[in-house]
Design an enzyme around this catalytic site. Structure first.
Site, short mmCIF file in Angstrom:
data_model
loop_
_atom_site.label_atom_id
_atom_site.label_comp_id
_atom_site.label_asym_id
_atom_site.label_seq_id
_atom_site.Cartn_x
_atom_site.Cartn_y
_atom_site.Cartn_z
N PHE A 151 36.55 -10.45 3.68
CA PHE A 151 36.96 -11.46 4.64
C PHE A 151 38.14 -12.31 4.19
O PHE A 151 38.55 -13.21 4.90
CB PHE A 151 35.79 -12.41 4.94
CG PHE A 151 34.50 -11.69 5.18
CD1 PHE A 151 34.34 -10.88 6.29
CD2 PHE A 151 33.46 -11.81 4.29
CE1 PHE A 151 33.16 -10.21 6.50
CE2 PHE A 151 32.27 -11.15 4.50
CZ PHE A 151 32.12 -10.34 5.61
N ASP A 208 26.35 -0.82 2.32
CA ASP A 208 27.76 -0.44 2.20
C ASP A 208 28.08 -0.01 0.77
O ASP A 208 29.10 -0.40 0.20
CB ASP A 208 28.66 -1.59 2.64
CG ASP A 208 30.05 -1.11 3.06
OD1 ASP A 208 30.20 0.11 3.29
OD2 ASP A 208 30.97 -1.94 3.16
#
Length: 653
Positions: free
Chosen positions: A45, A154
């Site tokens: 992010f 992930d």
């Protein structure tokens, strides 16, 4: 530590989704406490910097996120902080706290100076002994997370970090999930397509066994330098993984225990997939050596980064392309809506904000983009891929490839301007582009440039027919050639063989009707910023149909102003004289394909050159001549230049 009030953080329409009261944010000025140094990468992010804690002198990693720009990712940021703050393991990256200054959120984490496991593969092949150590440490991290009822979701080499001393730790918890007593299995759609478990893709309920599948794919990635199916479009991979047999580790250089380990991880039935604790007892893992054997590998990777300029990263870095990186695709992470669980605030319901864009990257096209599952669009595309036949994966081929179907169908209906049941797309060159020798030649052939309405535009019929038959084209080549040198809408080849519609600022057309159509389409496809080169639509969202290129070819071949021949005539192959395409461009691409530059983008470039030459015979010769003129003049004499051009455009006698 004290908590900030919700008024100090960006507000969203749904305040229930912003439960920052469970996350401790310090009010102290982070720029006073920490000295920010060089950027070391780009995470899920925000940008990640190396930093120094001025109070202790400890080296830390500082992830800085602009919450105003990352509004859509706030819940994922919240989730990452929540998971990190709850973890306490030597196999998971440590979290030291968060600071808020204005709209910038500083997340302070453990610094691991060795980069990622993916960085280790970029500097050269890994030995099986190295891979065994890395997989053992990942398994220990997963064993801890699963014991805490957390799913990473992930796992891949880019999300495994190493220290300069050989410590290996699991990182990047932006899509991690929590399993509670009431929610024992998840049903959300998140992760990276190439590493995604079959049950996750099929949106069946899943648990921590999904991480074990991703670990098996990561093992193949560490062995081969890339995951299985890396040459295919990610959306096609989502179709193939549940349908095809599981990947296998191939190669005589790998031992039988290693291959058996991978096979156990990649069992398509999650019930028969072993746990992390069980895999730690496997022969391949038990015989792994100490972490210290990774030090030489880490030093080799550091030298490679210094030599090539590739920065380490927990995800793909924007700068890595310029440093010789050879990733075939942007391996994106799919982030989806979370199903709310207990009132512990860890798992929250995502707001129903519409997500129009598939790729969140900036217009510059930095890697590490994110496929969003916030709207049903991705589900519809995936369902279409399941129901459609799998064709050739080559870009621009005559067949219906799954990736081509996705690229065409992913353009929302609301983003297509129509006039009388047809969509008008105008082609031209970007603002300020120099007039090439090809454009000058073509403008001499058609000096008038005046044509009537239907002959001035490229019309795409929208009907109920299949996508491959839904396009019919009427092109005025004279108008096309005239418009190529005007400041209007252009079709360009982007990096990696992608094609992009670049929205120009000028009209470049005669007639109000055509101008209106051009304006409607420009407004429809403008998804990132105002006009100019900034408002672009990626290849993965749209592409130029092959049938339109064929009609454009016929317009040039059969005379300007003459109607294109019938579809029966289109099927007659036209003989092509060998030129620069066969003598220079394709051989050069073939040579590169046998080096470390071999990528899917290189294969796409080969297809693009062939398509362009088929659409406009001789254009590759013009391209070579134009390039040679720009490179050699005035240092090289005209006779030598002509001889060089002949060698590049003429078959050897």
């Amino acid at each position: 530590m004290t908590t900030t009030s919700s008024d100090e953080l960006p507000r969203q329409a749904d305040d229930d989704s912003m439960k920052w009261d469970r996350i401790y944010i310090q009010k102290l000025d982070p720029e006073v406490i920490f000295t920010k140094q060089e950027r070391i990468g780009r995470g899920s992010f925000g940008e990640v910097y190396k930093g120094i804690d001025n109070r202790t002198g400890r080296v830390v990693a500082i992830k800085i996120i602009d919450l105003e720009q990352a509004e859509d990712e706030i819940e994922d940021i919240q989730q990452e902080i929540q998971v990190l703050s709850q973890c306490d393991s030597q196999y998971v990256t440590k979290y030291f706290g968060s600071f808020l200054k204005g709209s910038k959120l500083w997340i302070i984490m453990e610094y691991l100076g060795g980069g990622s496991a993916l960085d280790l593969t970029k500097s050269g092949k890994l030995d099986e002994s190295h891979i065994a150590v890395i997989l053992r440490e990942i398994l220990k991290g997963l064993e801890y997370l699963h014991s805490e009822r957390k799913i990473h979701r992930d796992i891949k080499a880019a999300n495994v970090l190493v220290s300069e001393h050989g410590d290996v730790k699991v990182a990047d918890f932006g899509v991690a999930g929590q399993l509670t007593e009431t929610v024992k299995k998840r049903i959300t759609f998140v992760g990276s397509p190439f590493w995604m478990a079959p049950e996750l893709i099929k949106q069946s309920s899943y648990d921590y066994k999904a991480d074990i599948w991703s670990l098996g794919i990561t093992a193949i990635e560490l062995a081969n330098g890339e995951p299985p199916h890396s040459d295919l479009h990610p959306m096609r991979v989502l179709f193939l993984i549940p349908k095809n047999p599981p990947p296998v580790l191939q190669g005589s250089q790998w031992s039988k225990p290693f291959k058996e380990f991978v096979e156990m991880c990649l069992n398509k039935d999650p019930e028969n997939r072993p746990s992390a604790s069980t895999l730690l007892k496997h022969q391949f893992i038990k015989r792994a050596k100490k972490n210290s054997i990774l030090v030489d590998l880490i030093e080799r990777a550091a030298e490679y980064r210094l030599r090539t300029g590739v920065s380490s990263d927990s995800d793909l870095d924007e700068d890595s392309d310029g440093g010789g990186g050879t990733s075939k695709w942007d391996y994106p992470t799919v982030r989806g809506p979370r199903v709310s669980a207990d009132d512990d605030g860890t798992v929250r319901q995502r707001t129903d904000r519409p997500r129009a864009q598939v790729d969140r990257r900036s217009p510059s096209g930095s890697p590490g983009g994110t496929i969003v599952r916030g709207s049903p669009q991705v589900a519809a595309v995936a369902e279409q891929l399941r129901n459609s036949s799998v064709g050739s994966s080559g870009y621009g081929s005559g067949g219906n490839s799954a990736s081509s179907q996705y690229a065409t169908s992913s353009l929302p209906q609301s983003h297509t301007a129509s006039s009388g049941g047809a969509t008008t797309i105008t082609l031209g060159s970007p603002n300020g582009s120099p007039t090439s020798s090809l454009a000058r030649t073509q403008s001499m052939v058609s000096p008038s440039g005046q044509r009537s309405g239907s002959a001035q535009s490229w019309e795409l019929e929208r009907g109920n027919r299949p996508m491959s038959e839904r396009v019919s084209s009427q092109v005025s080549p004279s108008k096309y050639n005239q418009h190529r040198t005007s400041s209007s809408n252009g079709v360009q080849g982007g990096s990696g063989g992608r094609r992009e519609y670049i929205n120009g600022s000028g009209s470049g057309l005669n007639g109000n009707s055509s101008n209106q159509n051009h304006s409607e389409y420009s407004d429809a496809v403008r998804q990132r910023g105002p006009g100019g080169s900034g408002g672009r639509l990626d290849y993965r969202e749209s592409h130029v149909p092959t049938s339109s290129q064929e009609n454009l070819n016929h317009g040039r071949m059969y005379g300007y102003g003459a109607p294109p021949p019938s579809r029966e005539a289109n099927n007659v192959p036209m003989p092509r004289v060998k030129g620069a395409l066969d003598c220079s461009l394709l051989p050069a691409i073939e040579h590169l394909s046998r080096t470390r530059h071999a990528t899917a983008a290189l294969d796409q470039l080969r297809h693009v050159f062939r398509d362009v030459e088929d659409s406009c015979p001789g254009i590759c010769n013009e391209l070579i001549e134009e390039l040679m003129q720009r490179i050699a003049v005035p240092q090289v004499s005209q006779s030598d230049l002509d001889a060089a051009i002949r060698r590049l455009t003429t078959p050897p006698s």
